[in-house]
Design a protein around this motif. Structure first.
Motif, PDB file in Angstrom:
ATOM      1  N   UNK A 140       0.827  -1.203   0.000  1.00  0.00           N
ATOM      2  CA  UNK A 140       0.000   0.000   0.000  1.00  0.00           C
ATOM      3  C   UNK A 140       0.866   1.259   0.000  1.00  0.00           C
ATOM      4  N   UNK A 141       1.935   1.253   0.791  1.00  0.00           N
ATOM      5  CA  UNK A 141       2.848   2.410   0.794  1.00  0.00           C
ATOM      6  C   UNK A 141       3.460   2.603  -0.591  1.00  0.00           C
ATOM      7  N   UNK A 142       3.910   1.514  -1.193  1.00  0.00           N
ATOM      8  CA  UNK A 142       4.495   1.582  -2.536  1.00  0.00           C
ATOM      9  C   UNK A 142       3.462   2.053  -3.550  1.00  0.00           C
ATOM     10  N   UNK A 143       2.246   1.529  -3.422  1.00  0.00           N
ATOM     11  CA  UNK A 143       1.183   1.846  -4.371  1.00  0.00           C
ATOM     12  C   UNK A 143       0.827   3.327  -4.316  1.00  0.00           C
ATOM     13  N   UNK A 144       0.781   3.897  -3.124  1.00  0.00           N
ATOM     14  CA  UNK A 144       0.452   5.326  -3.016  1.00  0.00           C
ATOM     15  C   UNK A 144       1.526   6.211  -3.635  1.00  0.00           C
ATOM     16  N   UNK A 145       2.763   5.711  -3.655  1.00  0.00           N
ATOM     17  CA  UNK A 145       3.881   6.521  -4.146  1.00  0.00           C
ATOM     18  C   UNK A 145       4.327   6.167  -5.559  1.00  0.00           C
ATOM     19  N   UNK A 146       3.703   5.153  -6.178  1.00  0.00           N
ATOM     20  CA  UNK A 146       4.156   4.673  -7.482  1.00  0.00           C
ATOM     21  C   UNK A 146       3.973   5.723  -8.578  1.00  0.00           C
ATOM     22  N   UNK A 147       3.094   6.673  -8.353  1.00  0.00           N
ATOM     23  CA  UNK A 147       2.902   7.747  -9.325  1.00  0.00           C
ATOM     24  C   UNK A 147       4.190   8.541  -9.550  1.00  0.00           C
ATOM     25  N   UNK A 148       5.049   8.602  -8.549  1.00  0.00           N
ATOM     26  CA  UNK A 148       6.341   9.295  -8.690  1.00  0.00           C
ATOM     27  C   UNK A 148       7.256   8.597  -9.686  1.00  0.00           C
ATOM     28  N   UNK A 149       6.980   7.324  -9.945  1.00  0.00           N
ATOM     29  CA  UNK A 149       7.800   6.531 -10.867  1.00  0.00           C
ATOM     30  C   UNK A 149       7.121   6.355 -12.220  1.00  0.00           C
ATOM     31  N   UNK A 150       6.024   7.062 -12.414  1.00  0.00           N
ATOM     32  CA  UNK A 150       5.308   6.944 -13.674  1.00  0.00           C
ATOM     33  C   UNK A 150       4.274   5.849 -13.691  1.00  0.00           C
ATOM     34  N   UNK A 151       4.011   5.238 -12.531  1.00  0.00           N
ATOM     35  CA  UNK A 151       3.015   4.176 -12.453  1.00  0.00           C
ATOM     36  C   UNK A 151       1.606   4.740 -12.361  1.00  0.00           C
ATOM     37  N   UNK A 152       0.617   3.856 -12.585  1.00  0.00           N
ATOM     38  CA  UNK A 152      -0.779   4.282 -12.524  1.00  0.00           C
ATOM     39  C   UNK A 152      -1.557   3.350 -11.597  1.00  0.00           C
ATOM     40  N   UNK A 153      -2.888   3.452 -11.650  1.00  0.00           N
ATOM     41  CA  UNK A 153      -3.740   2.681 -10.752  1.00  0.00           C
ATOM     42  C   UNK A 153      -3.599   1.171 -10.945  1.00  0.00           C
ATOM     43  N   UNK A 154      -3.139   0.740 -12.100  1.00  0.00           N
ATOM     44  CA  UNK A 154      -3.056  -0.695 -12.391  1.00  0.00           C
ATOM     45  C   UNK A 154      -1.664  -1.288 -12.174  1.00  0.00           C
ATOM     46  N   UNK A 155      -0.656  -0.465 -11.943  1.00  0.00           N
ATOM     47  CA  UNK A 155       0.726  -0.946 -11.925  1.00  0.00           C
ATOM     48  C   UNK A 155       0.946  -2.065 -10.913  1.00  0.00           C
ATOM     49  N   UNK A 156       0.432  -1.901  -9.707  1.00  0.00           N
ATOM     50  CA  UNK A 156       0.671  -2.892  -8.660  1.00  0.00           C
ATOM     51  C   UNK A 156      -0.527  -3.806  -8.413  1.00  0.00           C
ATOM     52  N   UNK A 157      -1.553  -3.678  -9.242  1.00  0.00           N
ATOM     53  CA  UNK A 157      -2.778  -4.469  -9.054  1.00  0.00           C
ATOM     54  C   UNK A 157      -2.510  -5.987  -9.029  1.00  0.00           C
TER      55      UNK A 157
ATOM     56  N   UNK B 134       7.440   6.158   2.906  1.00  0.00           N
ATOM     57  CA  UNK B 134       6.218   6.832   2.461  1.00  0.00           C
ATOM     58  C   UNK B 134       5.954   8.094   3.287  1.00  0.00           C
ATOM     59  N   UNK B 135       6.191   8.010   4.583  1.00  0.00           N
ATOM     60  CA  UNK B 135       6.013   9.206   5.416  1.00  0.00           C
ATOM     61  C   UNK B 135       7.029  10.286   5.046  1.00  0.00           C
ATOM     62  N   UNK B 136       8.253   9.879   4.772  1.00  0.00           N
ATOM     63  CA  UNK B 136       9.270  10.866   4.362  1.00  0.00           C
ATOM     64  C   UNK B 136       8.886  11.523   3.041  1.00  0.00           C
ATOM     65  N   UNK B 137       8.377  10.745   2.115  1.00  0.00           N
ATOM     66  CA  UNK B 137       7.944  11.295   0.829  1.00  0.00           C
ATOM     67  C   UNK B 137       6.864  12.348   1.045  1.00  0.00           C
ATOM     68  N   UNK B 138       5.884  12.037   1.869  1.00  0.00           N
ATOM     69  CA  UNK B 138       4.794  12.981   2.101  1.00  0.00           C
ATOM     70  C   UNK B 138       5.278  14.228   2.843  1.00  0.00           C
ATOM     71  N   UNK B 139       6.253  14.075   3.713  1.00  0.00           N
ATOM     72  CA  UNK B 139       6.831  15.241   4.392  1.00  0.00           C
ATOM     73  C   UNK B 139       7.614  16.108   3.403  1.00  0.00           C
TER      74      UNK B 139
ATOM     75  N   UNK C 296      11.630  16.697  -4.781  1.00  0.00           N
ATOM     76  CA  UNK C 296      10.970  15.734  -5.659  1.00  0.00           C
ATOM     77  C   UNK C 296      11.931  14.605  -6.028  1.00  0.00           C
ATOM     78  N   UNK C 297      13.185  14.941  -6.311  1.00  0.00           N
ATOM     79  CA  UNK C 297      14.172  13.919  -6.657  1.00  0.00           C
ATOM     80  C   UNK C 297      14.377  12.947  -5.500  1.00  0.00           C
ATOM     81  N   UNK C 298      14.410  13.472  -4.280  1.00  0.00           N
ATOM     82  CA  UNK C 298      14.562  12.596  -3.111  1.00  0.00           C
ATOM     83  C   UNK C 298      13.335  11.712  -2.932  1.00  0.00           C
ATOM     84  N   UNK C 299      12.156  12.295  -3.167  1.00  0.00           N
ATOM     85  CA  UNK C 299      10.923  11.511  -3.067  1.00  0.00           C
ATOM     86  C   UNK C 299      10.908  10.377  -4.096  1.00  0.00           C
ATOM     87  N   UNK C 300      11.347  10.668  -5.326  1.00  0.00           N
ATOM     88  CA  UNK C 300      11.428   9.644  -6.369  1.00  0.00           C
ATOM     89  C   UNK C 300      12.391   8.531  -5.954  1.00  0.00           C
TER      90      UNK C 300
END
Length: 196
Positions: free
Chosen positions: A21-38, A118-123, A84-88
């Motif tokens: 779930x943590x990865x899924x919420x952040x996958x958009x930073x890597x170009x992923x979408x709603x189906x990437x980790x489905x 995930x918390x660091x990314x959101x911060x 943003x680079x660190x979040x990616x």
């Protein structure tokens, strides 16, 4: 119960769902979408489906290889670009360190590391500064927490509680929570880009 306590008590399905779930919420930073980790979510439905986990993790890594890799964040970068680079980089590490097997101590370590990342990314992406460190927040000291990170903490707690209370039956709601969080993070990244 604090996030740290929930992770400590979680079973293997709960740990896998928490890290995913943590990865899924952040996958958009890597170009992923709603189906990437489905497909990985699908393996959590059945206890017998643990063998496919490693193969599917490898597929996702290959699919996202090099995605969002043009974020510089080098010495001359603006603070917004560096954040943003660190979040990616943190999002990439979550996928790169996913265990090949959905069992054992490695799974707990991964779920815990994904929680922190995930918390660091959101911060990093929250315009407000947080006076407390991530460990204090995960241990339950949430007063004065910036809104983006506070919402991420609540989502992490919710996913673990859903799996603890409902097992596989909680996965659908956990996925919904994760999808909502991915959209919030995507909006935060877009807002940051517009104001940079």
């Amino acid at each position: 119960m604090s996030l740290v306590e929930l992770i400590a008590r979680a079973d293997e399905r709960g740990l896998a769902a928490a890290g995913l779930a943590c990865s899924d919420r952040c996958v958009t930073l890597l170009g992923g979408d709603d189906e990437t980790l489905r497909p990985l979510w699908g393996t959590l439905m059945e206890d017998s489906d643990t063998a496919r986990w490693g193969d599917l993790v490898a597929v996702v890594r290959d699919k996202l290889e090099g995605a969002a890799g043009d974020q510089d964040g080098g010495p001359g970068a603006a603070p917004e670009e560096s954040a943003v680079a660190e979040a990616v980089a943190l999002a990439r590490r979550m996928l790169d360190t996913a265990p090949d097997r959905r069992t054992g101590a490695e799974l707990r370590e991964w779920a815990d590391a994904c929680s922190v990342a995930a918390l660091r990314i959101h911060r990093l992406l929250d315009p407000a500064q947080d006076p407390e460190d991530v460990d204090a927040r995960r241990a339950g000291r949430t007063e004065g927490m910036p809104p983006l990170a506070a919402a991420e903490l609540r989502r992490q707690v919710t996913v673990l509680e859903l799996l603890a209370e409902h097992g596989a039956q909680g996965l659908r709601r956990a996925l919904e929570v994760s999808t909502e969080g991915r959209r919030v993070l995507r909006a935060a990244v877009s807002r940051r880009a517009r104001t940079a």
